[in-house]
Design a protein around this motif. Structure first.
Motif, mmCIF file in Angstrom:
data_model
loop_
_atom_site.group_PDB
_atom_site.id
_atom_site.type_symbol
_atom_site.label_atom_id
_atom_site.label_comp_id
_atom_site.label_asym_id
_atom_site.label_seq_id
_atom_site.Cartn_x
_atom_site.Cartn_y
_atom_site.Cartn_z
ATOM 1 N N GLU A 33 6.309 3.536 -13.077
ATOM 2 C CA GLU A 33 7.774 3.865 -12.882
ATOM 3 C C GLU A 33 8.415 2.788 -12.142
ATOM 4 O O GLU A 33 9.717 2.530 -12.591
ATOM 5 C CB GLU A 33 7.844 4.956 -12.055
ATOM 6 N N LEU A 34 7.623 2.070 -11.325
ATOM 7 C CA LEU A 34 8.549 0.887 -10.660
ATOM 8 C C LEU A 34 8.819 -0.071 -11.488
ATOM 9 O O LEU A 34 9.617 -0.809 -11.493
ATOM 10 C CB LEU A 34 7.729 0.622 -9.431
ATOM 11 N N LEU A 61 -1.725 1.929 -3.039
ATOM 12 C CA LEU A 61 -1.598 3.123 -2.519
ATOM 13 C C LEU A 61 -0.857 3.918 -3.347
ATOM 14 O O LEU A 61 -0.760 5.355 -3.157
ATOM 15 C CB LEU A 61 -1.142 3.419 -1.220
ATOM 16 N N MET A 62 -0.443 3.531 -4.634
ATOM 17 C CA MET A 62 0.434 4.484 -5.438
ATOM 18 C C MET A 62 -0.226 4.858 -6.602
ATOM 19 O O MET A 62 -1.262 4.047 -7.110
ATOM 20 C CB MET A 62 1.727 3.724 -5.705
ATOM 21 N N LEU A 78 7.486 -10.978 -14.477
ATOM 22 C CA LEU A 78 6.563 -11.752 -13.921
ATOM 23 C C LEU A 78 5.229 -10.771 -13.781
ATOM 24 O O LEU A 78 5.440 -9.844 -12.928
ATOM 25 C CB LEU A 78 6.809 -12.502 -12.656
ATOM 26 N N GLN A 132 9.795 -7.041 -5.226
ATOM 27 C CA GLN A 132 10.947 -8.047 -5.749
ATOM 28 C C GLN A 132 10.796 -8.152 -7.203
ATOM 29 O O GLN A 132 11.870 -8.363 -7.873
ATOM 30 C CB GLN A 132 11.212 -9.371 -4.915
ATOM 31 N N ARG A 176 2.916 -2.562 -16.400
ATOM 32 C CA ARG A 176 4.005 -2.484 -15.603
ATOM 33 C C ARG A 176 5.049 -3.640 -15.771
ATOM 34 O O ARG A 176 6.215 -3.250 -15.804
ATOM 35 C CB ARG A 176 3.367 -2.721 -14.002
ATOM 36 N N CYS A 203 -1.688 -7.683 -8.312
ATOM 37 C CA CYS A 203 -0.814 -7.233 -7.237
ATOM 38 C C CYS A 203 -0.129 -5.835 -7.559
ATOM 39 O O CYS A 203 1.256 -5.558 -7.703
ATOM 40 C CB CYS A 203 0.328 -7.826 -7.176
ATOM 41 N N VAL A 204 -1.026 -5.088 -7.997
ATOM 42 C CA VAL A 204 -0.544 -3.484 -8.147
ATOM 43 C C VAL A 204 -0.191 -2.965 -6.846
ATOM 44 O O VAL A 204 -0.979 -3.398 -5.746
ATOM 45 C CB VAL A 204 -1.673 -2.738 -9.066
ATOM 46 N N PHE A 205 0.416 -1.921 -6.729
ATOM 47 C CA PHE A 205 0.679 -1.305 -5.478
ATOM 48 C C PHE A 205 -0.265 -0.357 -5.230
ATOM 49 O O PHE A 205 -0.594 0.691 -5.910
ATOM 50 C CB PHE A 205 1.904 -0.460 -5.501
ATOM 51 N N HIS A 256 15.185 -10.330 -7.153
ATOM 52 C CA HIS A 256 15.474 -8.966 -7.876
ATOM 53 C C HIS A 256 16.600 -9.138 -8.829
ATOM 54 O O HIS A 256 16.778 -8.215 -9.767
ATOM 55 C CB HIS A 256 15.693 -7.904 -6.783
ATOM 56 N N PRO A 295 1.961 -10.731 -11.831
ATOM 57 C CA PRO A 295 1.592 -11.613 -10.759
ATOM 58 C C PRO A 295 0.061 -12.265 -10.833
ATOM 59 O O PRO A 295 -0.626 -11.313 -11.502
ATOM 60 C CB PRO A 295 2.215 -11.360 -9.670
ATOM 61 N N GLU A 323 3.097 5.734 -10.880
ATOM 62 C CA GLU A 323 4.080 5.529 -9.980
ATOM 63 C C GLU A 323 4.355 3.901 -10.248
ATOM 64 O O GLU A 323 5.473 3.473 -10.038
ATOM 65 C CB GLU A 323 3.969 5.850 -8.413
ATOM 66 N N GLN A 341 3.958 -1.718 0.652
ATOM 67 C CA GLN A 341 2.525 -1.973 0.148
ATOM 68 C C GLN A 341 2.610 -3.521 -0.268
ATOM 69 O O GLN A 341 1.458 -4.348 -0.108
ATOM 70 C CB GLN A 341 2.005 -1.306 -0.872
ATOM 71 N N SER A 358 9.786 0.032 -14.342
ATOM 72 C CA SER A 358 11.127 0.272 -14.870
ATOM 73 C C SER A 358 12.019 0.499 -13.690
ATOM 74 O O SER A 358 12.967 1.229 -14.197
ATOM 75 C CB SER A 358 10.982 1.281 -15.893
ATOM 76 N N HIS A 359 12.130 0.160 -12.749
ATOM 77 C CA HIS A 359 13.020 0.226 -11.774
ATOM 78 C C HIS A 359 14.563 -0.317 -12.086
ATOM 79 O O HIS A 359 15.469 0.193 -11.583
ATOM 80 C CB HIS A 359 12.584 -0.390 -10.439
#
Lengths: 287, 416, 234
Positions: free
Chosen positions: C98-99, C90-91, C80, A179, C147, C86-88, C71, C82, C95, A173, C101-102
């Motif tokens: 959760e990302l 379709l999630m 950051l 990143q 996030r 820039c959220v995802f 990364h 952005p 979710e 997406q 805290s990847h």
């Protein structure tokens, strides 16, 4: 009516195979934005892997299916690292030329190694069929169909529930933001590519039991897979599954009921491709 | 001055390059014959098989003292299964090598292109390949064109004659054909000859060769009531394999399964195992069918058994495909005709070829009229075979048969 | 904590930044202000590793990071948020969080961090199963912020948090930013909205055409005539 049910069953069974190929292709595109023109060749190699395991070690395809999947996933990893990764930043034309060139090289290598003869794996279930009332159902194809369904559900769960799955979806997406989440996108690319080629390898293995394998077998499938991927929406796994089903059944109906339909059935995928590109370039299932 | 010198040297070089290849042809100490086959490219396997036949022929001829006290030299050109390459190869053979005669051929497309190019020169052509009737219509009347391979439609006449011998006589025929010129041509003749012979054509369906699902086609044929007595299709070996597999899956039970293409290949049996049994096909030649030594040219055309032994001895026990034999015959017959003519003069060589009448390891060779206007057709008879216990048995014509036909084909559910 | 020393950054062949130097100290809130196209976002991308400067150095807690991939820098707990959220899309909200805290150190704390950010943004808790692409602009900005916090960052970097939001929502967002700061987070803020940026920051840098032209305390810059003329339109 009896005939009609048989026709729908035929189409449904074949769609499982379509889905195995198309889903890998759409996953690779979704995550990496690379159109893998060599996808059909990975399938071909999966078929040969199963074939040779059968010929040399008498390994039943039911077992070697998984080996083929793993071998092809491994090969996918190497190809991704050594060939695809260096051109990821390049223009899409370069990427197309690369994967297209790879396809031709793999076809020719296969031709040199194994000649262009057709090969297939003969097992008791290859041509055995079940009788359900008046309808005949090929055991092998039914097996492939259920395997495809299970794998698609498994893939769905992986994408939905696991950290890796979420990572893949995030990269597809918005790779840059991914990143920022600490996601190593190169690793995500490798995973996506390996899953895609692994599925292609599995499709090839399945094909070797019900049809034939030869160096250019992938070419026959890849065109349909492209149509399915576009039909289902580029990068959409669920869309690809649904599109596989629709295409399989439509082809079967056209092949049976349209006069002289044998040639027309093959044209279904292209017709679909063109119509979708004109009217719904984002795929029919996009909102 | 210096410049002029340099220029002169340059011109000299150019002249050498241009005329160099011509120089050896002044020294006529050998008789040159051209051969155009696919040594590389998609049909290389068959081209290599043709080359093996050529190599045997050329060694045989030269060991018998050559032709007109000269050694015979075969100039091989690789057409790469590509019409445009074939055309330039043909032009080179005529214009540059100045060969006495040209042999070669496999596919119909390159053959058409080659003959179109050769028509202007009209050299002696003894062609062992290509079976499309279009070639016969276009070039069959040319006095310089001799053609060995049976035209495609002969196999449909053979099948018709064979079907008429069956008891009970089949009534209805379902025809399926791959939708390029190959399948379209054959099916057209099948329909014509067989309906003229009183068979009812109940289906006439195109399909795309290389499809991976013929279930719709089989479902359609199966729905025809009563079930067609004969299912005949035109396709390649992969098509044949899949059609039989899916007929089994769907329990489609005509009395005869027949094809004139793919079923003849060993892969057909290799892929289907015992499911290949009872399927009928046509071969041009079979190692099982024995032909005697030529009485006129016993050294050049030995018995079929002797030829087979020579081939196996020479190629480490390998089994020949008929393409090596027909190429052997093409080259050997050409050389014999030059010998008989006593000269390389074209009209005399043509006359000698027309007079040629001899037994060969492929059967009797006498150039005669074809059904669509050709005047120099070599072989005509095909052999109808049936796969029985994993072996091809010749079941027609009666004088050459090695087994009896099993008819009707047992239904799938009764096979084990 | 963050020390950027004389970096030059390029997009392709065109130079966007020249000789940029600035520092962010522990628990500080530092703003970089300037017009559109001045190179503010490029500075941030250079810091987080999306753009690699050709010259100069970037030290984070004494470690040089200018050559690290993005990364890896995230794993050092630099976060950051952005520009443009820039959220995802379709999630789901959950979710997305959760990302956030990847990174391995945060993944273990996912549950507690989730509770923390829901405390900051109670509205997110109520829409956590909704697709992020379907949220309003303000909700998306909250989600992006939340996030960014999910990795429990040592340095939180915000790129234009006010962009495209209604004034009332902007106020709300900055309230939250301030309260995050008060909890002890170090914040680097880039803003076109000079007024609000200068008023909440400890120190600020003014960026113009790829160079730092002024620097000082937020409040004093806010009252500087040149700043007022050029950036506040007064």
């Amino acid at each position: 009516m009896e005939n009609f049910i048989q026709v729908v069953v035929n189409g449904t069974l074949i769609s499982g195979l379509y889905a195995l190929i198309a889903v890998g292709l759409t996953l690779i595109f979704g995550v990496m934005r690379v159109i893998n023109f060599a996808h059909g060749e990975f399938m071909m190699l999966g078929g040969y892997t199963t074939y040779w395991l059968f010929v040399l070690l008498r390994l039943d395809p039911l077992l070697s299916l998984l080996i083929s999947m793993v071998v092809l996933a491994g090969l996918g990893l190497i190809v991704q690292r050594c060939l695809i990764n260096p051109v990821l930043g390049a223009s899409s034309l370069n990427q197309i030329l690369l994967t297209f060139g790879l396809a031709i090289i793999l076809q020719n290598v296969a031709m040199i190694l194994w000649t262009s003869d057709y090969v297939s794996v003969q097992t008791w279930y290859s041509t055995h069929s079940l009788r359900v009332g008046f309808v005949r159902i090929s055991v092998a194809k039914l097996g492939i169909f259920f395997m495809a369904i299970i794998l698609m559900m498994l893939l769905g769960i992986i994408l939905k529930k696991t950290e890796t799955g979420k990572v893949l979806r995030a990269v597809s997406q918005d790779p840059q933001t991914a990143q920022l989440m600490g996601i190593d996108i190169n690793r995500a690319y490798m995973i996506a590519f390996a899953i895609g080629t692994g599925l292609a390898g599995l499709a090839g293995a399945a094909t070797s039991t019900v049809m034939s394998i030869f160096p250019t077998v992938g070419v026959e499938f890849i065109m349909k897979a492209f149509a399915i991927v576009v039909f289902g929406g580029l990068g959409s796994v669920a869309g690809a599954c649904l599109a596989s089903f629709i295409l399989g059944v439509t082809e079967s109906l056209v092949g049976t009921y349209v006069p002289g339909g044998g040639g027309w059935a093959e044209a279904v995928s292209f017709t679909v491709l063109i119509l979708v590109l004109i009217f719904r370039p984002k795929g029919i299932f996009s909102s | 001055m210096k410049w002029a010198m340099k220029n002169l040297t340059l011109w000299g070089l150019v002249a050498l390059l241009l005329f160099g290849p011509v120089i050896p042809s002044f020294a006529q100490d050998e008789i040159k014959i051209g051969g155009i086959i696919s040594l590389t490219g998609p049909k290389a396997a068959l081209g290599q098989e043709e080359k093996r036949g050529y190599d045997m022929a050329i060694d045989k001829i030269n060991s018998l003292g050559g032709v007109l006290q000269k050694k015979v030299k075969l100039i091989l050109e690789d057409d790469r299964f590509n019409p445009s390459v074939a055309v330039s190869a043909a032009e080179k053979l005529v214009a540059e090598d100045k060969v006495v005669a040209i042999t070669g051929g496999y596919g119909s497309t390159e053959t058409l292109a080659t003959l179109a190019a050769l028509k202007n020169y009209a050299p002696v052509v003894v062609w062992q390949g290509a079976g499309a009737e279009k070639i016969e219509k276009l070039y069959g009347k040319e006095p310089w064109f001799f053609h060995l391979h049976p035209w495609g439609y002969y196999s449909l006449l053979d099948l018709k004659d064979f079907m008429l011998t069956l008891d009970p006589k089949p009534q209805s025929v379902a025809i399926a054909y791959e939708d390029t010129s190959y399948g379209v041509d054959y099916s057209k003749f099948a329909k014509k000859f067989w309906s003229e012979a009183g068979f009812k054509i109940v289906a006439f369906e195109p399909f795309k060769s290389g499809s991976f699902d013929y279930a719709p086609l089989i479902t359609k044929l199966k729905a025809i009531q009563p079930t067609p007595d004969v299912f005949y299709w035109v396709g390649y070996v992969g098509d044949a394999v899949l059609l039989i597999r899916q007929s089994k899956e769907m329990n489609f039970n005509p009395r005869i399964f027949a094809d004139t293409g793919g079923v003849g290949f060993p892969e057909f049996k290799k892929q289907l195992g015992k499911d290949c049994n009872y399927v009928l096909g046509i071969d041009i030649w079979s190692p099982k069918v024995k032909f005697p030594t030529s009485t006129k040219y016993p050294d050049l055309f030995p018995s079929s058994e002797q030829w087979l032994k020579d081939y196996r001895d020479r190629y480490n026990g390998r089994d020949p495909n008929y393409w090596s034999l027909i190429s052997y015959v093409a080259l050997a017959a050409t050389c014999q005709a030059i010998k008989d003519a006593g000269t390389t003069e074209k009209s005399k060589v043509i006359a000698a070829l027309e007079k040629l009448d001899t037994m060969t390891p492929m059967g009797r060779l006498k150039f005669g009229a074809g059904s669509y206007g050709s005047i120099h057709q070599g072989y005509k008879q095909g052999l109808v075979f049936q796969w029985q216990e994993g072996e091809k048995q010749i079941v027609f014509p009666n004088n050459l048969k090695t087994g009896s036909v099993i008819y009707p084909t047992p239904v799938w559910d009764s096979r084990h | 904590m963050l020390k950027v020393d004389a970096i030059d950054s390029y997009y392709g062949d065109s130079q966007v930044l020249s000789g940029i130097s600035f520092e962010v100290g522990e628990k500080e809130i530092v703003a970089i202000v300037g017009n559109n196209g001045a190179g503010k976002t490029t500075i941030l991308k250079s810091v987080v590793g999306l753009v690699h400067p050709r010259r100069g150095s970037i030290l984070f807690k004494g470690i040089s990071i200018e050559h690290l991939p993005a990364h890896k820098i995230s794993e050092m707990r630099v976060s950051l948020v952005p520009e443009g959220r820039c959220v995802f899309p379709l999630m789901t909200v959950l979710e997305n969080l959760e990302l956030g805290s990847h990174i391995p150190s945060a993944r273990k704390q996912r549950k507690t961090n989730l509770e923390k950010v829901f405390a900051y943004f109670p509205v997110l808790a109520s829409i956590k199963m909704r697709a992020a692409g379907k949220l309003s602009g303000g909700e998306q900005q909250m989600l992006a912020l939340a996030r960014g916090l999910m990795s429990d960052p040592e340095l939180l970097i915000l790129d234009e948090p006010s962009l495209g939001l209604a004034p009332i929502v902007v106020g709300e967002i900055f309230e939250i930013i301030l309260s995050i700061h008060r909890q002890g987070k170090t914040i680097l803020l880039v803003e076109q909205n000079t007024n609000i940026a200068l008023s909440i920051s400890d120190r600020a840098y003014v960026l113009s055409e790829g160079r730092i032209t002024m620097q000082g305390k937020g409040q004093s810059l806010l009252h500087d005539d040149r700043v007022r003329k050029a950036y506040l339109g007064l």
